[in-house]
Structures are given as C-alpha cells and as structure tokens.
Design an enzyme around this catalytic site. Structure first.
Site, PDB file in Angstrom:
ATOM      1  N   SER A  53      -6.168   2.891   4.741  1.00  0.00           N
ATOM      2  CA  SER A  53      -5.427   2.145   3.512  1.00  0.00           C
ATOM      3  C   SER A  53      -6.534   1.400   2.779  1.00  0.00           C
ATOM      4  O   SER A  53      -6.243   0.234   2.398  1.00  0.00           O
ATOM      5  CB  SER A  53      -4.345   1.175   3.872  1.00  0.00           C
TER       6      SER A  53
ATOM      7  N   SER B  16       0.928  -1.150  -0.005  1.00  0.00           N
ATOM      8  CA  SER B  16      -0.156  -0.088   0.156  1.00  0.00           C
ATOM      9  C   SER B  16       0.768   1.290   0.040  1.00  0.00           C
ATOM     10  O   SER B  16       0.159   2.554  -0.154  1.00  0.00           O
ATOM     11  CB  SER B  16      -0.998   0.008   1.234  1.00  0.00           C
TER      12      SER B  16
ATOM     13  N   LYS C 205       0.276   3.575  -2.583  1.00  0.00           N
ATOM     14  CA  LYS C 205      -1.050   4.450  -2.730  1.00  0.00           C
ATOM     15  C   LYS C 205      -0.269   6.108  -2.476  1.00  0.00           C
ATOM     16  O   LYS C 205      -1.392   7.150  -2.842  1.00  0.00           O
ATOM     17  CB  LYS C 205      -2.042   4.252  -1.420  1.00  0.00           C
TER      18      LYS C 205
END
Length: 391
Positions: free
Chosen positions: A158, A100, A103
């Site tokens: 997340s 993640s 991101k």
C-alpha cells in the site's frame, strides 16, 4: 525481455502522452460503460430509487435463508462478482473516507497506461507531496524501478510513494485524480469523490461500500489487476542491486498477525487511516461462485474486526446462494451488459502469479501516442526556429 528507457526518455514520453491520455481515457472509460460520461460529482441525474439508497440493512430472504450476520461496520456490501447482484447491504451508498481501498480505482485508471516492463529512475519531483504518516514501500530517489515493481508496492505494501511515482509517469497528481474521477463515473460509481489518488485523507474525499464493490469487481475482470491483488509476497528492489521481501497487508489473504486466512480468497485491497478507520474490499471463490464484500469502518473489535466481519459476510453470502433475491446490482443503472458467471473466473485463472512482463499491445499504443506527440513537438520547434531566423 524488458523495455529499457532512460529516465529522461520515459519522462519526456509521458509528458508528451499526458495531454492525449487525459483526453482519451475519460472518453474510453465512458465508452466502456456504454454511455457518455455522466458528469461531475453530485450529478443530479443519479437514480435514487434503488433499495440500496435506503438506510439500514437491505436483504430479501427466502424462508430458508440464513440470517444476515450482525456486524459493526458503518457500511457494507455483499455481491456476486459474476452477475453483479447485490445480495445484501447496509447503508451501501453512505459516503465515507475510503483510505487505501481507493488505490483500486487508481489501479483501474493507471494500469492500462503503463506496461510492467518500463523502467524509470525516480527523481525528487516524483516523491514530492507524500503525506506525513503515509504507508511506504521504500521507493528511493535516484533508484531505477520497473513499473511492475512499483505496482507490487501499491498492491502489497500500500505504498503511497509508489503511487506518487506512477501518477507522475501518467500526467501528474491532479491529472490522475481527474482521470480517476472520470473512471469512477464511467463505472457507475457516483459516491466517489477523488482528492488524493493514494487514498490519503483529504477534505471531501469519500467513497462508499457500493462503489468499492464496483471497483473490486471490475478489477477482478482484468488479469493484471487480479494478479497483483492476489499476490501474498514479492521482492522489492533495494539499494546497490539488493532486494528485500514485502508481504501483502491484507491479513485475510496472508493469515498474518493471528488472522486466519480465508479459504478461496483472491484479493482485493485493505486500507486504514485514523479518519477512515479500517476499510476492506475482499473477494473469494467457492463452488464456482465469486463473491466480493466491502466493509467500511467497523465500530467494535479493534484493528482485526474488518477481517472478521468480512469473513462473516463472505460465509453468509456463500451459504445464502439461491436463498435470497438481489436488492440491487453493481451494474450501472442503465443496465450495462452483464458478464456471465464465468467472466470473473476467467480473469482470475489468467492471473496466476507469474513473472511480470511488459504488455506489448499497450507498449505499442503508448509509443504511438508518444510518436505523435514527438512529431507535434518537432513541428513546434521547427516553427520556432523559423521565427527566430526571421527575427
């Protein structure tokens, strides 16, 4: 004051904007870097002369420099966010799954296109394709959310569901991945190959500690990004007008689960998948300096090792001020103009937690592009009607 659009109006506007955004964003990103888009992944022109391409730990210490801590991560970087100087690194360009932490690149790419005050009713197509076992913030079909709520879900929880909705609003999943790829290249991040914008494991999806440091540093320069990544907690809309609390999963920021919070930490993003292991981009400020550290997949110490290894590297970086020569730079190889030491603090100080409000310049730009698209569609419909009348 917020901007209120119906779901149908927002989706129509976004679909009209998509073609223009897909054309303009890569060009804008390349222009921001002061050079043309360097091309697709695996560009053979990518320089390989930097010590950061060598295996093992790279550092250039002065006689009084503290010793670099021994950490188990497969790859890591310690850099000065103000100057871009890389103070030390280990296998900085090793391509690994980012989880993640990818991101951050998603946010760099999509945040400028979506003012926080826009409201959107989530449809079933927005939530399609979310991978099994994904981290979720709890986005519900049929519920209306502000874009700022969805960004809280991305940065704090997340939430892959929030990423899917935001990607849907800006052209769709594949188009977003392509724009992220262009943004990475424009920033000089050549190790990153985007397949799934939320960081979910996908064949061929990789990044590097170097590239993640580039993304973290760039994010701190942008007040909206810096504000979101520094939030400890927020309220997220629930059903029937209710809301519930969400907390940042970056334990080095929150101090949750027995991890001591790091003094001066200002973000950025953590990640985990079974394939990637634990990954982390962490930034902290002390004595007028901001450091960014990336840690990818510690091999020892359990789930909290990524935070403790980042802590040790941050401590070393602050202690080593003036006692090491840089081994590389986070600036692209063609020497993109550097920001002064105050560039990052200015962004961070402007990013203190505050009520999310719509970005009016960005709104004007979006509505301008949407208006142009609407005009084109109206013209097309008129032509079709004329043809239908004549048939």
């Amino acid at each position: 004051m917020t901007i209120g659009f119906s779901s149908r109006a927002v989706r129509a506007t976004c679909m009209l904007c998509a073609a223009g955004l897909l054309t303009l964003v890569p060009a804008t990103a390349a222009a921001r870097a002061g050079r043309p888009d360097p091309g697709p992944p695996g560009d053979a022109a990518a320089p390989r002369s930097s010590p950061l391409y060598r295996s093992g730990t790279q550092v250039r210490p002065h006689p009084a420099a503290p010793r670099v801590p021994e950490v188990s991560a497969l790859s890591w970087v310690v850099a000065d966010a103000g100057t871009g100087d890389v103070l030390a690194a280990n296998d900085a360009h090793r391509e690994l799954p980012p989880a993640s932490t990818l991101k951050t690149l998603f946010a760099l790419t999509v945040l400028p296109a979506l003012p926080g005050g826009i409201r959107h009713e989530v449809g079933p197509e927005d939530l399609s394709g979310i991978g099994p076992g994904s981290s979720l913030v709890g986005v519900v079909e049929g519920q209306t959310y502000r874009v700022s709520d969805l960004w809280n879900g991305v940065f704090l929880n997340s939430g892959n569901d929030a990423v899917h909705v935001l990607a849907s609003l800006t052209g769709g999943w594949s188009a977003t991945a392509a724009r992220m790829q262009a943004e990475a290249r424009a920033l000089g991040a050549r190790d990153t190959h985007v397949r799934s914008p939320d960081g979910y494991d996908a064949p061929g999806q990789v990044s590097s500690a170097y590239d993640l440091a580039v993304f973290g540093r760039e994010g701190l320069r942008r007040p909206d990004f810096a504000r979101y990544c520094a939030k400890v907690d927020a309220m997220f809309p629930g059903r029937d007008g209710s809301s519930y609390g969400i907390m940042n999963t970056n334990r080095l920021l929150t101090g949750a689960d027995g991890v001591q919070p790091y003094p001066g930490l200002i973000g950025v993003k953590n990640g985990y998948t079974s394939n990637a292991g634990n990954t982390l981009i962490a930034a902290a400020r002390r004595d007028g300096r901001t450091l960014v550290v990336t840690v990818m997949n510690p091999q020892e110490g359990g789930g909290h090792a990524v935070y403790e290894e980042a802590r040790a590297l941050l401590d070393w970086g602050f202690e080593a001020a003036g006692e090491v020569d840089p081994v590389g730079s986070l600036d692209p190889e063609d020497h993109r103009p550097r920001q002064g030491p105050q560039a990052v603090p200015a962004a961070v100080s402007a990013a203190k937690p505050a009520e999310d409000v719509p970005g009016w310049p960005e709104t004007g730009a979006i509505l301008g592009v949407a208006g142009l698209g609407a005009g084109v569609m109206a013209l097309a419909l008129r032509i079709k009607l004329v043809r239908d009348d004549g048939s």
